[in-house]
Enzyme design. Structure first.
Site, mmCIF file in Angstrom:
data_model
loop_
_atom_site.group_PDB
_atom_site.id
_atom_site.type_symbol
_atom_site.label_atom_id
_atom_site.label_comp_id
_atom_site.label_asym_id
_atom_site.label_seq_id
_atom_site.Cartn_x
_atom_site.Cartn_y
_atom_site.Cartn_z
ATOM 1 N N THR A 78 0.818 -1.217 0.000
ATOM 2 C CA THR A 78 0.000 0.000 0.000
ATOM 3 C C THR A 78 0.852 1.269 0.000
ATOM 4 O O THR A 78 1.897 1.326 0.636
ATOM 5 C CB THR A 78 -0.912 -0.025 1.248
ATOM 6 O OG1 THR A 78 -1.660 -1.239 1.214
ATOM 7 C CG2 THR A 78 -1.845 1.157 1.301
ATOM 8 N N GLU A 89 -5.910 -5.959 4.125
ATOM 9 C CA GLU A 89 -5.858 -7.106 3.190
ATOM 10 C C GLU A 89 -7.061 -7.152 2.233
ATOM 11 O O GLU A 89 -7.589 -8.214 1.903
ATOM 12 C CB GLU A 89 -5.679 -8.410 3.956
ATOM 13 C CG GLU A 89 -4.298 -8.457 4.590
ATOM 14 C CD GLU A 89 -3.728 -9.842 4.759
ATOM 15 O OE1 GLU A 89 -4.082 -10.738 3.987
ATOM 16 O OE2 GLU A 89 -2.905 -9.994 5.658
ATOM 17 N N GLN A 125 -15.394 -4.006 0.276
ATOM 18 C CA GLN A 125 -15.847 -3.652 -1.080
ATOM 19 C C GLN A 125 -14.964 -4.347 -2.127
ATOM 20 O O GLN A 125 -15.471 -4.837 -3.142
ATOM 21 C CB GLN A 125 -15.823 -2.125 -1.265
ATOM 22 C CG GLN A 125 -16.919 -1.382 -0.516
ATOM 23 C CD GLN A 125 -16.786 -1.453 1.002
ATOM 24 O OE1 GLN A 125 -15.680 -1.479 1.551
ATOM 25 N NE2 GLN A 125 -17.906 -1.474 1.703
HETATM 26 N N1 CAA Z 1 -4.208 -15.055 -8.416
HETATM 27 C C1 CAA Z 1 -3.424 -14.962 -9.523
HETATM 28 N N2 CAA Z 1 -3.575 -13.974 -10.439
HETATM 29 C C2 CAA Z 1 -4.551 -13.078 -10.233
HETATM 30 C C3 CAA Z 1 -5.392 -13.112 -9.121
HETATM 31 C C4 CAA Z 1 -5.208 -14.157 -8.188
HETATM 32 N N3 CAA Z 1 -5.975 -14.260 -7.100
HETATM 33 N N4 CAA Z 1 -6.275 -12.081 -9.162
HETATM 34 C C5 CAA Z 1 -5.999 -11.417 -10.294
HETATM 35 N N5 CAA Z 1 -4.956 -12.019 -10.946
HETATM 36 C C6 CAA Z 1 -4.353 -11.624 -12.209
HETATM 37 C C7 CAA Z 1 -5.383 -11.643 -13.336
HETATM 38 O O1 CAA Z 1 -5.452 -12.899 -13.927
HETATM 39 C C8 CAA Z 1 -4.845 -10.591 -14.265
HETATM 40 O O2 CAA Z 1 -3.790 -11.171 -14.990
HETATM 41 P P1 CAA Z 1 -3.332 -10.660 -16.457
HETATM 42 O O3 CAA Z 1 -2.405 -9.531 -16.244
HETATM 43 O O4 CAA Z 1 -2.625 -11.838 -17.061
HETATM 44 O O5 CAA Z 1 -4.567 -10.261 -17.188
HETATM 45 C C9 CAA Z 1 -4.213 -9.572 -13.319
HETATM 46 O O6 CAA Z 1 -3.936 -10.245 -12.107
HETATM 47 C C10 CAA Z 1 -5.122 -8.387 -13.046
HETATM 48 O O7 CAA Z 1 -6.304 -8.898 -12.483
HETATM 49 P P2 CAA Z 1 -7.639 -8.066 -12.441
HETATM 50 O O8 CAA Z 1 -7.939 -7.530 -13.811
HETATM 51 O O9 CAA Z 1 -8.681 -8.900 -11.782
HETATM 52 O O10 CAA Z 1 -7.231 -6.841 -11.528
HETATM 53 P P3 CAA Z 1 -8.106 -5.588 -11.151
HETATM 54 O O11 CAA Z 1 -7.202 -4.443 -11.250
HETATM 55 O O12 CAA Z 1 -9.430 -5.555 -11.817
HETATM 56 O O13 CAA Z 1 -8.465 -5.884 -9.617
HETATM 57 C C11 CAA Z 1 -8.023 -5.862 -7.292
HETATM 58 C C12 CAA Z 1 -7.503 -6.060 -8.710
HETATM 59 C C13 CAA Z 1 -8.890 -7.030 -6.901
HETATM 60 C C14 CAA Z 1 -8.802 -4.574 -7.084
HETATM 61 C C15 CAA Z 1 -6.715 -5.848 -6.530
HETATM 62 O O14 CAA Z 1 -5.984 -4.708 -6.870
HETATM 63 C C16 CAA Z 1 -6.878 -5.933 -5.026
HETATM 64 O O15 CAA Z 1 -7.032 -7.023 -4.465
HETATM 65 N N6 CAA Z 1 -6.790 -4.774 -4.356
HETATM 66 C C17 CAA Z 1 -6.794 -4.754 -2.913
HETATM 67 C C18 CAA Z 1 -5.397 -4.682 -2.450
HETATM 68 C C19 CAA Z 1 -5.242 -5.137 -1.045
HETATM 69 O O16 CAA Z 1 -5.810 -6.147 -0.632
HETATM 70 N N7 CAA Z 1 -4.441 -4.425 -0.302
HETATM 71 C C20 CAA Z 1 -4.147 -4.807 1.046
HETATM 72 C C21 CAA Z 1 -2.705 -4.526 1.342
HETATM 73 S S1 CAA Z 1 -1.971 -5.612 2.486
HETATM 74 C C22 CAA Z 1 -2.486 -5.126 4.011
HETATM 75 O O17 CAA Z 1 -3.481 -4.510 4.171
HETATM 76 C C23 CAA Z 1 -1.667 -5.653 5.125
HETATM 77 C C24 CAA Z 1 -1.178 -4.729 6.161
HETATM 78 O O18 CAA Z 1 -0.054 -4.873 6.605
HETATM 79 C C25 CAA Z 1 -2.073 -3.719 6.740
#
Ligand code: CAA
Length: 397
Positions: free
Chosen positions: A126, A362, A366
């Site tokens: 992040t 994580e 939404q």
């Molecule tokens: N496994 C493998 N590959 C994956 C995947 C998965 N679960 N999910 C997506 N992909 C791949 C897709 O196949 C796609 O591949 P290509 O490039 O070959 O096309 C690529 O990744 C992009 O996928 P999407 O088109 O689905 O991606 P998107 O941009 O539409 O959506 C999202 C992505 C779901 C919004 C993602 O950005 C996300 O999960 N965001 C949230 C981030 C997050 O959880 N942050 C938390 C940080 S950690 C934390 O909080 C810990 C702390 O210490 C506080």
């Protein structure tokens, strides 16, 4: 047949974690919350009895536990104190990309470091302007000879202030969106600065910091996985850690539910314990269902992984439901306590504050819905096996 019968080892592990949560975590949980105390001693104790780095494979000094066992431990952490629990579990988040994408030498060095001593690592994804939208990150990694040079700032980093190394995601191709991100393991040195420690609503015993990398040089071999494939590595990591986060949310909800049950049997109004009033019984019944359903979704999402099956949909279901349920159950527990629930002398307001982050970190609730919608609308096979090529962790037969 669907069977969640725990093995004797899993039952023993859960008992170990429960005793630890009772004796070590709960003993200080409310005091540490008040003062925002860093749980250094508890981290050491948890490490000594094998409750940290649970998924580190045995060849790198870890216990190599299955994901369901990890969830059993994390539920007890959530029940004991999720602030301390987050501090204990965060090594798993930082380590997963190393296990998945690190070279043999990198795994030996960095996973080995966590196995040899009670040390910490942080996951740096992040940024101030890139939360849910991971692709919007600005941190860069530039190749210079046999080194990578990292520049940028990461925020909301769990254990950031105390970590010895970081898993850092950075742009290696600025114009390629999510296909221009790479992942690196970055040891802490004098170019790594802790810019800010956050003062938080809940989980106040955990450390949350802004960490910046300033011309930080690392050897070329510290790249995790392939160049420009870091986004996928991050998503695959979250698939492996979201079941644990869901389990921690179940633990928070279970704690609030238990406190509410006890209190409702003691507190008398209108001449009888409030547990005799149907209004309270219905709240207690809904809490019980949410704990139970959250746990089942969580265990399912972990057991898919343990069987080498892709769990993206299942872990978003689990994380979304368990986190939202933790918020609802803790809020209702405050309601059962009435005015006393709002007072810090009573245990449940802390749980309500702690629960909030479960809907945020994580992947927000939404974002989980976004993943769920994508998975169900695209009709991907939910039981799709994880290809062997991206399944380096041991998978039980
Ligand atoms: N496994 C493998 N590959 C994956 C995947 C998965 N679960 N999910 C997506 N992909 C791949 C897709 O196949 C796609 O591949 P290509 O490039 O070959 O096309 C690529 O990744 C992009 O996928 P999407 O088109 O689905 O991606 P998107 O941009 O539409 O959506 C999202 C992505 C779901 C919004 C993602 O950005 C996300 O999960 N965001 C949230 C981030 C997050 O959880 N942050 C938390 C940080 S950690 C934390 O909080 C810990 C702390 O210490 C506080």
């Amino acid at each position: 047949m669907v069977d969640f019968t725990l093995t004797d080892e899993q039952k023993d592990l859960r008992e170990l974690a429960h005793n630890f949560a009772t004796k070590e975590m709960r003993r200080v949980a409310w005091e540490y919350d008040k003062e925002g105390t860093w749980p250094a001693e508890i981290i050491k104790q948890a490490w000594e009895i094998g409750l940290m780095n649970t998924h580190t494979p045995e060849q790198y000094g870890g216990p190599g536990l299955d994901y369901l066992s990890g969830c059993l431990i994390e539920e007890e952490f959530g029940w004991g104190c999720s602030g301390i629990g987050t501090s204990l579990a965060a090594n798993g988040l930082a380590s997963a990309p190393v296990t998945l994408g690190g070279s043999e030498e990198v795994k030996r060095e960095f996973l080995g470091m966590l196995s040899e001593e009670p040390r910490l690592a942080s996951f740096c994804l992040t940024e101030p302007d890139a939360g849910s939208d991971v692709s919007g990150m600005k941190t860069t990694a530039t190749r210079k000879g046999d080194k990578w040079v990292i520049n940028g700032s990461k925020c909301f980093i769990t254990n950031g202030q105390y970590a010895d190394w970081y898993t850092v995601y950075a742009k290696t191709d600025k114009d390629a969106g999510h296909r221009g991100i790479s992942a690196f393991v970055v040891p802490r040195d004098e170019t790594v600065m802790i810019d800010k420690k956050e003062d938080k609503l809940g989980q106040r015993a955990s450390n949350t910091a802004t960490v910046s990398f300033n011309e930080t040089e690392i050897p070329a071999g510290y790249l995790l996985g392939e160049e420009n494939k870091g986004f996928k590595l991050a998503m695959m990591t979250l698939d492996r850690t979201r079941p644990g986060v869901a389990a921690m949310a179940v633990g928070i909800a279970r704690a609030a539910f238990e406190f509410a049950c006890e209190y409702s049997k003691e507190r008398k109004q209108f001449g009888v314990p409030i547990a005799m009033h149907q209004a309270i019984q219905f709240m207690i019944a809904d809490m019980a269902t949410k704990v139970e359903a959250g746990r089942l979704l969580t265990w399912h999402s972990a057991s898919l992984l343990d069987n080498g099956i892709r769990n993206t949909l299942a872990c978003s279901h689990a994380k979304r439901f368990a986190a939202d349920s933790a918020m609802e159950v803790t809020t209702d527990a405050v309601q059962v306590y009435g005015g006393y629930g709002f007072i810090k002398e009573y245990p449940v307001e802390k749980l309500m504050r702690d629960a909030k982050i479960m809907q945020l970190y994580e992947g927000t609730s939404q974002i989980q819905r976004l993943v769920i919608a994508k998975e169900v609308l695209m009709g991907r096979n939910v039981n799709e096996p994880i290809p062997e090529s991206i399944r380096p962790e041991p998978v039980p037969a």
